[in-house]
Design a protein around this motif. Structure first.
Motif, mmCIF file in Angstrom:
data_model
loop_
_atom_site.group_PDB
_atom_site.id
_atom_site.type_symbol
_atom_site.label_atom_id
_atom_site.label_comp_id
_atom_site.label_asym_id
_atom_site.label_seq_id
_atom_site.Cartn_x
_atom_site.Cartn_y
_atom_site.Cartn_z
ATOM 1 N N ASP A 147 -6.513 10.317 -8.795
ATOM 2 C CA ASP A 147 -5.298 10.540 -8.000
ATOM 3 C C ASP A 147 -5.414 11.823 -7.195
ATOM 4 O OD1 ASP A 147 -3.982 8.254 -8.933
ATOM 5 O OD2 ASP A 147 -3.160 9.319 -10.659
ATOM 6 N N THR A 186 -7.927 11.513 -4.356
ATOM 7 C CA THR A 186 -7.349 10.668 -3.304
ATOM 8 C C THR A 186 -6.304 11.437 -2.523
ATOM 9 O OG1 THR A 186 -7.683 8.702 -4.688
ATOM 10 C CG2 THR A 186 -6.162 8.491 -2.839
ATOM 11 N N LEU A 236 -6.308 11.902 1.618
ATOM 12 C CA LEU A 236 -5.147 11.446 2.375
ATOM 13 C C LEU A 236 -4.469 12.623 3.072
ATOM 14 C CD1 LEU A 236 -3.600 8.852 -0.099
ATOM 15 C CD2 LEU A 236 -4.773 8.379 2.049
ATOM 16 N N PHE A 276 -7.035 2.935 -3.776
ATOM 17 C CA PHE A 276 -6.497 2.272 -2.595
ATOM 18 C C PHE A 276 -5.431 1.271 -3.035
ATOM 19 C CE2 PHE A 276 -10.473 3.912 -1.098
ATOM 20 C CZ PHE A 276 -10.271 4.175 0.254
ATOM 21 N N PRO A 277 -4.438 1.018 -2.177
ATOM 22 C CA PRO A 277 -3.439 -0.014 -2.500
ATOM 23 C C PRO A 277 -4.129 -1.347 -2.741
ATOM 24 C CG PRO A 277 -2.710 1.313 -0.633
ATOM 25 C CD PRO A 277 -4.133 1.704 -0.908
ATOM 26 N N TRP A 316 0.186 -2.194 0.983
ATOM 27 C CA TRP A 316 -0.300 -1.688 2.269
ATOM 28 C C TRP A 316 0.834 -1.599 3.288
ATOM 29 C CZ3 TRP A 316 -4.474 0.894 3.325
ATOM 30 C CH2 TRP A 316 -5.623 0.721 2.540
ATOM 31 N N VAL A 345 2.780 1.451 2.616
ATOM 32 C CA VAL A 345 2.059 2.642 3.083
ATOM 33 C C VAL A 345 2.257 2.840 4.577
ATOM 34 C CG1 VAL A 345 -0.239 3.599 3.488
ATOM 35 C CG2 VAL A 345 0.334 2.642 1.245
ATOM 36 N N VAL A 358 4.039 6.129 6.213
ATOM 37 C CA VAL A 358 3.388 7.023 7.176
ATOM 38 C C VAL A 358 4.195 7.101 8.470
ATOM 39 C CG1 VAL A 358 1.336 7.341 8.608
ATOM 40 C CG2 VAL A 358 1.097 6.701 6.198
ATOM 41 N N PRO A 418 4.587 9.874 1.355
ATOM 42 C CA PRO A 418 3.689 8.772 1.758
ATOM 43 C C PRO A 418 2.427 8.684 0.913
ATOM 44 C CG PRO A 418 3.750 10.509 3.430
ATOM 45 C CD PRO A 418 4.841 10.801 2.474
ATOM 46 N N ILE A 419 1.923 9.835 0.442
ATOM 47 C CA ILE A 419 0.732 9.787 -0.418
ATOM 48 C C ILE A 419 1.078 9.163 -1.764
ATOM 49 C CG2 ILE A 419 -0.963 11.184 -1.660
ATOM 50 C CD1 ILE A 419 -1.032 13.079 0.693
ATOM 51 N N TRP A 450 1.117 5.530 -1.450
ATOM 52 C CA TRP A 450 -0.257 5.033 -1.505
ATOM 53 C C TRP A 450 -0.728 4.928 -2.959
ATOM 54 C CZ3 TRP A 450 -4.152 4.514 2.563
ATOM 55 C CH2 TRP A 450 -5.458 4.354 2.082
ATOM 56 N N THR A 502 8.802 2.549 -4.926
ATOM 57 C CA THR A 502 8.528 2.664 -3.495
ATOM 58 C C THR A 502 9.797 2.567 -2.657
ATOM 59 O OG1 THR A 502 6.324 1.726 -3.788
ATOM 60 C CG2 THR A 502 7.263 1.632 -1.583
#
Length: 265
Positions: A57, A60, A64, A137-138, A144, A147, A151, A219-220, A223, A231
């Motif tokens: 995490d 990542t 990002l 990654f999602p 996605w 995400v 963003v 946003p991270i 992800w 979410t």
């Protein structure tokens, strides 16, 4: 809306001409990504699962963070910097003659800039990081999509902050002081120094409630799938700040442009 779409497209094309600057910027972000990975690996070796993040995490988050830095405009952006300078110099009077809304004009310009930076400069550091480290990654199309929404909303929140800073020049004549203050606040409260999840107690609660958190940390976390409340709550948090900031931006625009006095004339 056609005119604002055309403005965004031309802004995209404008920034696409700076190929060397874009390539060098992506290289710089990549170098800083490796430096931060070294720091984070040391930190997470001493404190596993710090802030609820595991090592993957944290790494990542680094890549990002470096990929979103320019698209979101954490440290300011050329478009809103130009707006502040136009207010200071009096060239804003030309903008007010245009048969367009000042807020929507500059929002369109900034979205064109952000889309170019996201597509060209944003992906390069993440790609390099993914080749070297085991990043997350999602895993589903819905993730996605979340995400992408996160963003996009982060860019709008950032624009709202930067637009208000630029328009402060109507009252203080020089926005550079406000820009430096905004730089410090965005660096600390967005998650550029450390993920906000590692901030303790009331400091962490306050940092995660600020609009700057909506530009990078949220946003991270979308992800990574680690948003408190899910979410949906994260996207609503971003939307809430967008409404507040854009309403404030509209109010400030209306007040500032009732009477424009150009310095020196």
């Amino acid at each position: 809306m056609g005119v604002y779409w055309a403005i965004a497209v031309r802004s995209f094309r404008r920034f696409s001409t700076y190929r060397i600057a874009t390539a060098s910027g992506a290289f710089t972000n990549t170098v800083f990504g490796f430096i931060l990975c070294g720091i984070y690996l040391t930190l997470w070796h001493e404190r596993p699962n710090l802030g609820g993040y595991d090592v993957s995490d944290a790494l990542t988050f680094v890549w990002l963070q470096q990929g979103l830095l320019m698209p979101v405009g954490i440290w300011g952006a050329t478009t809103t910097g130009e707006l502040g300078e136009r207010v200071r110099s009096g060239e804003i009077a030309v903008d007010l003659y245009r048969p367009t809304h000042l807020l929507l004009w500059w929002l369109s310009v900034d979205l064109g800039r952000a889309m170019f930076q996201l597509l060209v400069r944003g992906g390069a550091p993440l790609l390099v990081g993914a080749l070297v480290f085991d990043l997350k990654f999602p895993s589903t199309p819905l993730a996605w999509l979340a995400v992408v929404a996160g963003v996009f909303l982060a860019i709008l929140v950032s624009f709202g902050i930067r637009y208000l800073v630029a328009l402060s020049g109507f009252w203080i004549t020089d926005t550079r002081g406000m820009e430096q203050l905004a730089l410090v606040l965005s660096t600390f409260f967005s998650g550029m120094i450390l993920p906000l999840v590692v901030f303790p107690g009331a400091i962490g609660d306050f940092a995660r409630a600020t609009p700057w958190a909506a530009t990078m940390q949220v946003p991270i976390d979308i992800w990574l799938g680690r948003n408190p409340g899910g979410t949906g709550a994260a996207l609503l948090f971003q939307l809430g700040w967008i409404v507040v900031l854009l309403l404030a931006a509209q109010l400030v625009t209306s007040v500032a442009t009732r009477k424009v006095v150009i310095q020196g004339g």
